[in-house]
Scaffold this active site. Sequence first.
Site, PDB file in Angstrom:
ATOM      1  N   ASP A  22       0.859  -1.182   0.000  1.00 33.50           N
ATOM      2  CA  ASP A  22       0.000   0.000   0.000  1.00 33.50           C
ATOM      3  C   ASP A  22       0.896   1.233   0.000  1.00 33.50           C
ATOM      4  OD1 ASP A  22      -1.570   2.196   0.542  1.00 33.50           O
ATOM      5  OD2 ASP A  22      -2.627   1.299   2.258  1.00 33.50           O
ATOM      6  N   HIS A 137      -4.629  12.006  14.190  1.00 36.57           N
ATOM      7  CA  HIS A 137      -5.703  12.000  13.179  1.00 36.57           C
ATOM      8  C   HIS A 137      -6.913  11.188  13.628  1.00 36.57           C
ATOM      9  CE1 HIS A 137      -3.129  14.026  10.394  1.00 36.57           C
ATOM     10  NE2 HIS A 137      -2.228  13.059  10.403  1.00 36.57           N
ATOM     11  N   ASP A 174       3.552  18.415  14.218  1.00 36.94           N
ATOM     12  CA  ASP A 174       3.525  17.489  13.082  1.00 36.94           C
ATOM     13  C   ASP A 174       3.134  18.289  11.826  1.00 36.94           C
ATOM     14  OD1 ASP A 174       2.984  14.196  12.651  1.00 36.94           O
ATOM     15  OD2 ASP A 174       1.935  15.496  11.228  1.00 36.94           O
ATOM     16  N   HIS A 176       1.166  17.457   9.512  1.00 36.39           N
ATOM     17  CA  HIS A 176      -0.238  17.267   9.138  1.00 36.39           C
ATOM     18  C   HIS A 176      -1.149  17.901  10.188  1.00 36.39           C
ATOM     19  CE1 HIS A 176       1.886  13.771   7.285  1.00 36.39           C
ATOM     20  NE2 HIS A 176       1.109  14.070   6.246  1.00 36.39           N
ATOM     21  N   ASP A 267       7.670  14.969  10.782  1.00 35.93           N
ATOM     22  CA  ASP A 267       7.511  15.052   9.331  1.00 35.93           C
ATOM     23  C   ASP A 267       7.505  16.520   8.887  1.00 35.93           C
ATOM     24  OD1 ASP A 267       5.096  15.462  10.622  1.00 35.93           O
ATOM     25  OD2 ASP A 267       4.082  13.753   9.667  1.00 35.93           O
ATOM     26  N   TYR A 307       8.930  10.551   8.836  1.00 37.15           N
ATOM     27  CA  TYR A 307       9.101   9.400   7.942  1.00 37.15           C
ATOM     28  C   TYR A 307      10.460   9.328   7.257  1.00 37.15           C
ATOM     29  CZ  TYR A 307       4.303   9.562   9.212  1.00 37.15           C
ATOM     30  OH  TYR A 307       3.168   9.626   9.983  1.00 37.15           O
TER      31      TYR A 307
HETATM   32  N1  Q9C Z   1      -3.907  10.325  -0.515  1.00 36.03           N
HETATM   33  C1  Q9C Z   1       0.873  11.141  10.547  1.00 36.03           C
HETATM   34  O1  Q9C Z   1       1.858  11.773  10.227  1.00 36.03           O
HETATM   35  N2  Q9C Z   1      -1.525  10.395   3.724  1.00 36.03           N
HETATM   36  N3  Q9C Z   1      -0.020  10.711   9.663  1.00 36.03           N
HETATM   37  C2  Q9C Z   1      -2.682  10.022   2.999  1.00 36.03           C
HETATM   38  C3  Q9C Z   1      -3.918  10.017   0.889  1.00 36.03           C
HETATM   39  C4  Q9C Z   1      -1.645  10.049   5.108  1.00 36.03           C
HETATM   40  C5  Q9C Z   1       0.120  11.044   8.282  1.00 36.03           C
HETATM   41  C6  Q9C Z   1      -2.610  10.415   1.567  1.00 36.03           C
HETATM   42  C7  Q9C Z   1      -0.646  10.722   5.979  1.00 36.03           C
HETATM   43  C8  Q9C Z   1      -0.898  10.406   7.431  1.00 36.03           C
HETATM   44  C9  Q9C Z   1       0.684  10.739  11.968  1.00 36.03           C
HETATM   45 ZN    ZN Z   2       2.195  13.796  10.181  1.00 34.60          ZN
END
Ligand code: Q9C
Ligand code: ZN
Length: 546
Positions: A22, A137, A174, A176, A267, A307
Amino acid sequence: MASGTALIYDEEMTTHKLLWSDPICDIEVPERLSSSYEQLKCYHLVERCVQVPAREGSEEEILLVHSSEHLEVAKSTQTMNEEELKRVSGNYDAFFFHPNTYCCARLAVGATLQLVDAVMLGKVCNGMALVRPPGHHSQKNAANGFCLFNNVAIAAEYAKRKYSLQRILIVDWDVHHGQGTQYIFEEDPSVLYFSWHRYEHQEFWPSLKESDYDAVGLGRGKGFNVNLPWNKVGMENSDYLAAFFHVLLPMAFEFDPELVIVSSGYDSGIGDPEGQMNATPEVFAHLTHFLMQLANGRLCVILEGGYHLKSLSESVCMTVKTLLGDPVPQITGEMAPCLSAVESIQNVRAAHKPYWKWLMYEGNYYSISSSKCNWQMDSCRHSKLLRLIPCFVLYLGIWSFTFVLNSFSLLKDAEGNDFFAAVLGFILPIAYSYQPDLTVIAVGPNRSLGISGISLLFALLQGLAESRIFAVIEVRSGAKPWYFKVPRTELTSSSSSMLGMNCSKLPSRKYWLYLYCLWYPAPPCPTFVKQIAQASFCPEQDTDAY
Ligand code: Q9C
Ligand code: ZN
């Protein structure tokens, strides 16, 4: 006051992993945890911390934030085969289950609560928990973005109840948006949630309208949700520092939290494939150092994203090293925030103006003191210097000295948080853009700040010049003497070699004007502008004041 730094890590949390292919989820790997821990060992940081064991969070604790439906679904995945796991995972946006995910997620919750307990019970002063899966999240009823249970939100709710806390600050650095945490606390005025995040005008995941700066909270929680969206990638140290100086820190000091919890995703650091930002690991030492000045030092740092293994583990080390009280490394490079960052900062400040005194009164400074726009301040220049207000000297930055003094004269009539606003929004940005090798603080006897104010100024400036701070204190005869914490590093360079320092580190004029814009939203006073321009270009002019 408590001392010591807790570190919580349990190898068990490396067993949660992606079992199928994935491309969205494959960056959330067990090595994120193990390589961070290895790096901590490598820098001999693990042995300097108090090892606190993780534990499994209880169902009751998980239910502080999540629905029983969500808990049951998570629980049911323990005995599933790969096919079933894949199917359940598909119900969520960017999440994967492994048969041991539920166990790891409970450990992640429990590790976070162990840290909160250690800090709240005074066993340690602060600490970090290295956990997987992350949490910010995750929502009442859903896994999302690699997160199953919202570790930090559960911890805040737990701390509120168990320790009857009335004000908790969550700082989410973070890259995000922790939309899960926002949803959980958006009506709650006892939890101030701050998040900066890559946004790109809603292009970037999770692409929500409610991640923008105008989501300020709901109902009684209005003013307690703070979103700072980054609309461009490539944000740097200067942008993150500007966000702290001009948004988070003044708000946090006004809020006066009893506990600070960091949703600590790395990140947002350089090299990260998700964030695409350029902030270096050192910046996290500074961010940590600033947050250590709040809540009597009660600071819990909980891992979220990150990451790029090297960037992640270096940044984790910077954080833990700072929590342990080591001097903060010097930040190098351009100190002016980029235009896009300034725009975002201005927007969130405007959105929050109705809710925060520090923003409300700000526009008044100009009008309050326009009649006092006395840029000469002759008395400042000579021996009376120390009898004035606490002063901050950028070494060889004497050119800005008068400037800072003057700004104090502008501000001293304003009430409330004017001093903090001045330090955070004005002195710190100047100091960071100047990057001094030595900081001198001169404090006169008729100080109005009191020991706590001066100590705070002192502590905040300790993030500069590798903690080399020199305080000149004029004590009234007969007055009771008082002390600062002794700086952690020895003053190594002699003052004469300091004097040889050149002025190549002077901030660009652009930044001065930018500061001006943030600080004085009112129409500019021409003398003021002239003063800034002169200060920027004629740094040596005032040196004879010494
Ligand atoms: N097109 C944290 O850093 N990306 N979560 C999804 C979908 C998910 C990051 C992209 C990134 C999640 C904890
Ligand atoms: Zn993140």
